[in-house]
Design an enzyme around this catalytic site. Structure first.
Site, mmCIF file in Angstrom:
data_model
loop_
_atom_site.group_PDB
_atom_site.id
_atom_site.type_symbol
_atom_site.label_atom_id
_atom_site.label_comp_id
_atom_site.label_asym_id
_atom_site.label_seq_id
_atom_site.Cartn_x
_atom_site.Cartn_y
_atom_site.Cartn_z
ATOM 1 N N HIS A 221 0.815 -1.319 0.093
ATOM 2 C CA HIS A 221 -0.088 -0.100 0.096
ATOM 3 C C HIS A 221 0.964 1.213 0.050
ATOM 4 O O HIS A 221 0.327 2.315 0.593
ATOM 5 C CB HIS A 221 -0.952 0.173 1.215
ATOM 6 C CG HIS A 221 -1.904 -0.964 1.036
ATOM 7 N ND1 HIS A 221 -2.095 -2.198 2.227
ATOM 8 C CD2 HIS A 221 -2.993 -1.287 0.284
ATOM 9 C CE1 HIS A 221 -2.974 -2.878 1.810
ATOM 10 N NE2 HIS A 221 -3.533 -2.508 0.695
ATOM 11 N N ASP A 397 25.258 5.123 -26.853
ATOM 12 C CA ASP A 397 26.074 3.967 -26.694
ATOM 13 C C ASP A 397 27.276 3.777 -27.650
ATOM 14 O O ASP A 397 27.973 2.841 -27.360
ATOM 15 C CB ASP A 397 25.147 2.773 -26.832
ATOM 16 C CG ASP A 397 24.713 2.614 -28.375
ATOM 17 O OD1 ASP A 397 24.695 3.481 -29.128
ATOM 18 O OD2 ASP A 397 24.228 1.502 -28.438
#
Length: 567
Positions: A221, A397
């Site tokens: 929760h 990259d």
């Protein structure tokens, strides 16, 4: 806070409408936040034992995702992280239960216990037999509260499956309840959160974590865990979770279990697979028999990043319940495992056999090897610059990819450097394996095409010029790019043309290469004013203008690195 909702008050109803619209076997109960099986018999006397569950929303796919043949007959949804009302639970019982009765599977939270418990009493007063099973599987609270007060978390899904299968098989209400209770008692779960979640009505996270902090032993929760600890590797966290579960549930070598790897809402399948991999290894190394395993998001806490692990002890009878057919949308299936991870031996490639052949190097091949090593060094030195350029208009990259290529060049065996054609072939194969993304295939294709040209006859300056030309053409053919598209070809094509022209004019190899380098530099610089038409940069359009193309810049880097080798 950014969420794909219309209004916080409408979240639950609109979510349920969407879920049911996608599930042919489900229906919404008019006027209630209740999802039920669409094939529920109208005649109550024809109904089997009904299995119901529910709780606050925000745990999707629980609980509506488990409504279907072989699992739940109905799921009752409250507001986000809030128990549904007793009236909503009672309406669900009336809709799906008959004389055979109903089982309520309840997670051990005060609101759920009160509202489901009251609804059970009201239903019994109307003549509907009702049993209740409370799931309290959170073992992280072993030092905090007595077992009966532990929270019910992701392992509840396995109880749904056991109870649903028992009911589908025609078991009585007492037997369905007994099997569900025994499963709940044999179940242990523990979770870890890497960050908080945000309840739509609250508009801000339930807690905050430092960059290097995580919460161990959280509920579902959005609350904090049992303790806050520094971030650890995935394997270390799995070790902690499993050790706690195994010790609390008294699981030992020879025991049979099923494993549930549950994402809390914000964890990608990649990370869950890494967790599952180590969990299976640890359990097997401990002599624990993992009969079934599932990995995915089964009971979440909105978008919370993190996971939980659940272990349920099984015997043949319980395993049969878990294996029984189920048509609930979120149930993933059988969860069967191979006896051991399967890794097949890779067939030997033709170049492996070639590389092992003994051949005397041709004169000058030491210079070719040194030239390749200079390229490797240039890639390593230029990593940060190429990363910055690629990040401006791509995925960032390229620098790291070319460093991997440099490592592959350094690792080539002596047998790779016996003649120019073999050297280029070895370089092409090394780069295709080591460089990811688009650069690997481009460089590999170019080098392999050039190698075939050099294998056709004597290797002189003209042959090298032709090899360079066919290599550049191969890149264009593979990717579909042309000069002006803002790619590596804007440096390659003018360089190859300039080199060939200088060779035809009788200039020395060094002079010809110098002309090629100048042409490549001019072409690479020109890309800064081009709007990209191919590749990831094309998605940015005009936003990419002003920065040179990283692939073109890389061409200049390796061409300059080759210059000292030319004489």
């Amino acid at each position: 806070m950014k969420k794909l909702v219309n209004a916080p008050r409408a979240v639950v109803r609109e979510m349920l409408e969407g879920l049911v619209a996608l599930a042919p076997g489900q229906a919404l109960l008019d006027g209630e936040s209740v999802v039920l099986r669409a094939d529920t018999p109208v005649d109550a006397a024809a109904r089997k034992v009904a299995v119901l569950s529910g709780g606050g929303s925000g745990h999707e796919p629980a609980h509506a995702g488990y409504v279907g043949a072989g699992m739940l007959d109905a799921a009752v949804a409250g507001d986000v992280f809030t128990s549904p009302s007793a009236d909503a639970v009672l309406a669900a019982l009336r809709a799906v239960a008959g004389p055979a009765g109903a089982l309520l599977v309840v997670k051990n939270y005060t609101g759920d216990r009160l509202n489901f418990g009251l609804a059970a009493e009201l239903a019994r007063a109307e003549g509907i037999p009702v049993e209740t099973v409370v799931v309290a599987d959170d073992v992280s609270l072993h030092d905090t509260v007595e077992p009966a007060r532990r929270r019910g978390i992701a392992g509840t899904v396995l109880v749904h499956k056991v109870a649903g299968a028992a009911a589908a098989a025609g078991a009585s209400l007492q037997d369905v309840a007994r099997e569900a209770r025994e499963a709940a008692e044999a179940l242990g779960t523990m979770g870890v959160a890497l960050g908080p979640c945000t309840v739509p009505a609250a508009g801000k996270p339930g807690f905050t974590l430092g960059e290097d902090e995580i919460e161990l032993g959280l509920g579902i929760h959005g609350e904090q865990g049992v303790r806050r600890v520094p971030m650890r590797s995935a394997d270390s966290l799995v070790d902690t979770l499993l050790t706690t579960i195994v010790e609390d549930r008294r699981i030992s070598a020879g025991d049979r279990v099923v494993l549930l790897v549950n994402g809390l809402g914000g964890t990608p399948p990649m990370e869950l697979a890494i967790v599952a991999r180590h969990a299976l290894t640890v359990l097997r190394q401990g002599g624990i028999r993992v009969e079934r395993a599932w990995s995915g998001t089964f009971l979440s806490a909105l978008e919370m990043p993190g996971c939980s692990l659940s272990l349920l002890k099984v015997d043949d009878a319980r395993l049969a319940r878990l294996d029984a057919a189920a048509e609930a949308p979120a149930w993933p299936g059988a969860g069967r495992l191979p006896q051991a991870p399967r890794v097949q031996k890779r067939p030997e490639s033709p170049e492996s056999a070639e590389a092992s052949a003994v051949e005397t190097p041709l004169p000058g091949m030491d210079r070719v090897r040194q030239a390749a090593l200079r390229v490797a060094e240039a890639f390593e030195v230029s990593e940060s610059r190429l990363t910055a350029l690629d990040s401006a208009a791509g995925d960032g990259d390229l620098g790291l990819s070319l460093v991997r290529g440099a490592e592959a060049i350094r690792a080539l065996p002596d047998a790779s450097w016996t003649n120019p054609s073999r050297a280029l072939t070895a370089l092409g194969n090394a780069l295709r394996r080591s460089i990811g993304g688009s650069s690997g295939p481009f460089y590999a294709t170019a080098l392999l095409r050039a190698a075939r040209r050099l294998a056709e006859g004597p290797v002189d300056a003209s042959a090298w010029a032709e090899a360079f030309d066919v290599a550049v053409s191969a890149v264009s053919e593979l990717g579909g790019a042309r000069p002006g598209d803002r790619t590596m070809l804007d440096a390659l094509r003018p360089a190859a043309d300039a080199f060939a022209k200088a060779v035809r004019e009788g200039k020395s190899p060094r002079e010809a290469w110098g002309a090629a380098v100048q042409a490549a530099e001019a072409g690479a610089e020109a890309t800064s004013q081009m709007q990209p038409r191919l590749g990831r940069a094309s998605y940015l359009g005009a936003r990419a203008v002003g920065v040179p193309d990283a692939g073109a810049a890389a061409v200049v880097i390796w061409m300059k690195a080759l210059t000292p080798a030319l004489g």
